[in-house]
Design an enzyme around this catalytic site. Structure first.
Site, short mmCIF file in Angstrom:
data_model
loop_
_atom_site.label_atom_id
_atom_site.label_comp_id
_atom_site.label_asym_id
_atom_site.label_seq_id
_atom_site.Cartn_x
_atom_site.Cartn_y
_atom_site.Cartn_z
N ASP A 64 0.80 -1.23 0.00
CA ASP A 64 0.00 0.00 0.00
C ASP A 64 0.84 1.28 0.00
O ASP A 64 0.35 2.34 -0.36
CB ASP A 64 -0.94 0.01 1.22
CG ASP A 64 -0.21 -0.22 2.54
OD1 ASP A 64 1.02 -0.39 2.53
OD2 ASP A 64 -0.88 -0.24 3.60
N HIS A 65 2.11 1.20 0.37
CA HIS A 65 2.92 2.42 0.49
C HIS A 65 3.65 2.77 -0.80
O HIS A 65 3.51 3.86 -1.34
CB HIS A 65 3.97 2.25 1.61
CG HIS A 65 3.43 2.37 3.00
ND1 HIS A 65 2.52 1.50 3.53
CD2 HIS A 65 3.69 3.27 3.97
CE1 HIS A 65 2.24 1.86 4.77
NE2 HIS A 65 2.94 2.94 5.07
N ASP A 119 3.76 -1.45 11.33
CA ASP A 119 3.38 -0.08 11.02
C ASP A 119 2.77 0.52 12.28
O ASP A 119 2.00 -0.13 12.98
CB ASP A 119 2.35 -0.07 9.88
CG ASP A 119 2.13 1.34 9.37
OD1 ASP A 119 2.67 1.68 8.30
OD2 ASP A 119 1.43 2.12 10.05
N ARG A 380 -0.26 12.69 10.29
CA ARG A 380 1.06 13.27 10.58
C ARG A 380 1.31 14.47 9.67
O ARG A 380 1.05 14.38 8.47
CB ARG A 380 2.17 12.24 10.36
CG ARG A 380 2.12 11.16 11.41
CD ARG A 380 3.28 10.17 11.33
NE ARG A 380 3.15 9.30 12.48
CZ ARG A 380 3.40 8.00 12.47
NH1 ARG A 380 3.85 7.41 11.38
NH2 ARG A 380 3.24 7.29 13.57
N SER A 539 6.77 6.91 13.08
CA SER A 539 6.73 5.67 12.30
C SER A 539 7.51 4.53 12.96
O SER A 539 8.48 4.75 13.68
CB SER A 539 7.32 5.96 10.93
OG SER A 539 7.94 4.84 10.39
N ARG A 541 9.29 2.47 11.25
CA ARG A 541 10.33 2.03 10.29
C ARG A 541 11.63 1.70 11.01
O ARG A 541 12.26 2.55 11.63
CB ARG A 541 10.52 3.08 9.19
CG ARG A 541 11.03 4.41 9.65
CD ARG A 541 10.94 5.46 8.55
NE ARG A 541 9.55 5.82 8.31
CZ ARG A 541 9.15 7.02 7.89
NH1 ARG A 541 10.01 7.97 7.64
NH2 ARG A 541 7.87 7.27 7.71
#
Ligand code: MIC
Ligand code: SF4
Length: 648
Positions: A64-65, A119, A380, A539, A541
């Site tokens: 999706d990203h 996520d 964000r 995030s 990440r």
């Protein structure tokens, strides 16, 4: 003993530990899901661990990203993820099927169960009574391999809702913005927010999901609503009533804190640049001109949001000065708005319809122009995240955004008597058109793993040495985000599967000299980062830990850390230290040489570390606050070598 909802779910999943705040607990996990930008690493790590098939009941890999596909890298990642899902036994949600959290809510979320997602907005599923937490990719990989998930038991705060929203102009987004205004981006650290009270029943599951989604911006471990009649309505409409159980706190359940919130007193709110907690009322901003409006993201892209926006835009035209971009959250939502005429209304009004993906929220297209004002239904608004460094990004509800799109400015709808037709608001549809043909189920045909040329091995750190003698590479203020450390956007995201390449972008938005200094210091003992409060918020990440590790960073010394980032640092062998006296932070400069001796012993015994600033000529003390498993991880060089050294 009466229990709250969090205690009930944890108790039924407890593998070890006591449910006392701050104590490490191990939990059995029902579902793990990944998205493509963090998922390539997670699945590469799963492969490196060497387990044949996932050992959790449900694993789902979403795409999706990284959807822009301006060259071979994104589609190569998609092909890798699809092949890894087939090889290891996960569901694969194909590109175009939607944003992971929206699709997971629709198709997999189940009350009383525990999910992990790679996520930070995984808590979206808390809208359906699921205890869902964001984690780094390596944590997810290890749990998919069959290990329990370990965390320190958070405190549980009750947010007691009363009253009802002043519909149609006040929405769930205004509720969570009001909570952010009160509590700030640090207000949820070490906490789970459990919602309750009479007001909860007035919110449907998608409204609840907006609130739990953006609980991530409070720094909370997660947020959760009870499972009640509204949850049953949602699951029934999704054809999943079999997943429903009733779930509520016992009378007399105890909480660390209770916060009262009267829904009928909430008014339209907006977060101003550049932080989700810089919140004011829309009323205060009346008349401020708007150049761009973006509607979508995992926070506000449900059918109900889209339909209410369409009802406002129908037979109108987007203001001349405004660019309106819309991402419906899932293929199911797209399908519904095309069947009921909403899509026609949006297109006719001048909306630029985008695919079901994260899109502008992560800077994959849709950047505002220089210095422009963009108002978004997203979660964000960190500086530069939109792709335009000097853009002014505001966060607001779909209704506030739709009105801004029509009028070209923020408008105080509640007070102004503006002649805008009342949109049909969010009642749960009786039936959602369920079609899972974009979700490929696990198959026994394993097939080969397909890796394009941009997909590189995961680097691994060597065991912790007994002395760090390293240069301070950067000193930072409070609330540094993982977007600051490791930016996203169309230029950087395609390198998520290639750590050497993505490492070139560490801190690039705030200090273009960082990577050069790190390269120089690497052969001379490596580097140290000095941070403020809540270092690494935002995030999940893990690239924000993995890439600095690759560049030779051995430790981060900060006033405090955000939960997911702290775990990611430990997972990749970077020592997170906290100042005993936070006033010292201001006395350390970039370029100073710091020497920490006898670290292995200090880590093993949980002692304070003495740090010598050899350049400025003073010493100070730091604590590591590691629990016993974290100590082992740091000593051996991180979670990957640790996992390989144990039999799962
Ligand atoms: C985000 O909203 O920042 C992201 C992109 O979804 C991240 C995950 C990532 O960086 O890939 C998140 O929220 O964890
Ligand atoms: Fe995607 Fe934005 Fe949600 Fe992150 S916050 S998952 S980028 S839509």
């Amino acid at each position: 003993m009466p229990s709250n909802i969090v205690e009930k779910i944890f108790q039924s999943h407890l593998v070890y530990g006591d449910l006392k705040a701050g104590v490490p607990i191990g939990l059995k996990v029902d579902e793990v899901y990944t998205q493509d930008a963090t998922g390539t690493m997670a699945w590469l790590q799963f492969e490196a661990i060497g387990i044949d098939r996932v050992a959790v009941p449900v694993a789902v890999s979403y795409v999706d990203h990284n959807m822009v596909q301006s060259n071979y890298m994104n589609p190569d990642d998609h092909a890798f993820l699809q092949s890894a899902a087939r090889r290891f036994g996960a569901y694969f949600s194909r590109p175009g099927n939607g944003i992971c959290h929206q699709v997971n809510l629709e198709r997999f979320a189940a009350p009383g169960k525990i999910a992990l997602g790679t996520d930070s907005h995984t808590p979206t599923n808390g809208g359906a009574g699921m205890l869902a937490m964001g984690v780094g990719g390596l944590d997810a990989a290890v749990v998919m391999g069959g290990a329990p998930f370990e965390l320190n038991m958070p405190m549980v705060t009750l947010i007691r809702l009363s009253g009802q929203l002043r519909q149609p102009y006040v929405t769930a987004m205004d509720v969570i913005l009001e909570i952010l205004r009160r509590l700030t981006v640090k207000g949820g650290v070490g906490r789970i927010f459990e919602y309750g009270g009479d007001g909860a029943a007035s919110l449907d599951v998608t409204q609840r999901a907006t609130i739990t989604n953006m609980g991530a911006e409070l720094g909370a471990t997660t947020s959760i609503f009870p499972s009640d009649e509204r949850t049953l309505e949602f699951l029934r409409a999704q054809g999943r009533q079999g997943d429903w159980i009733a779930l509520k706190a016992d009378d007399g359940a105890s909480y660390a804190e209770v916060i009262e919130l009267d829904l009928s007193a909430v008014e339209p709110m907006v977060a101003q640049p550049h932080s989700p907690d810089n919140v004011t009322t829309v009323r205060e901003l009346t008349g401020t001109k708007v150049d761009q409006v973006c509607i979508g993201s995992c926070t506000n892209s449900s059918y109900q949001s889209m339909r209410s926006v369409a009802a406002l835009l129908k037979d109108n035209t987007v203001a001349e000065r405004v660019n309106l971009l819309i991402n419906p959250g899932s293929r199911q939502v797209y399908d519904m708005i095309s069947r009921d005429g909403s899509l026609t209304a949006l297109v006719a009004a001048g909306a630029r319809m985008l695919e079901s993906s994260c899109g502008p929220c992560i800077g994959m297209g849709g950047a505002p122009g220089s210095g422009q004002v963009s108002v978004r239904t997203f979660n964000r608004n960190f500086e530069g995240r939109s792709g335009t460094k000097d853009a002014k990004v505001y966060l607001a509800s779909p209704i506030t955004c739709a009105i801004a799109a029509l009028t070209g400015e923020f408008s105080d709808v509640l007070g102004s008597g503006l002649n805008i037709p009342s949109p049909k608001m969010s009642t749960e549809p009786e039936v959602y058109p369920v079609c899972d043909n974009m979700i490929i189920p696990p198959s026994s045909d394993k097939g080969p793993i397909v890796k394009g040329p941009n997909i590189k091995e995961v680097p691994v750190k060597s065991p912790l040495s007994d002395e760090i003698n390293a240069e301070v590479l950067i000193t930072l203020g409070n609330n540094i985000t993982t977007d600051d450390i490791m930016p996203a956007g169309a230029k950087v995201l395609p390198f998520r599967s290639n750590i050497p390449a993505i490492s070139e972008f560490v801190f690039s938005n705030i200090d273009s000299g960082f990577v050069g200094r790190a390269a120089e210091s690497k052969p001379k003992g490596g580097g140290i980062i000095i941070g403020g409060e809540n270092y690494g918020q935002g995030s999940s990440r893990e690239h924000a830990a993995l890439a600095p590790m690759f560049l030779g960073v051995h430790a981060v010394i900060a006033k405090s850390f955000a939960r997911i980032h702290r775990s990611n640092l430990i997972n990749f062998g970077i020592l997170p230290l906290t100042f005993e006296d936070s006033g010292i932070a201001g006395k350390i400069n970039a370029g100073d040489r710091l020497v920490i001796k006898g670290i292995r012993e200090a880590v093993t015994n949980g002692q304070t570390c003495t740090v010598e600033n050899a350049t400025a000529g003073f010493t100070f003390t730091c604590v590591s606050n590691l629990n016993s498993r974290e100590r082992e991880l740091i000593l051996i060089g991180g979670l990957l070598p640790y996992t390989k050294s144990k039999t799962l």
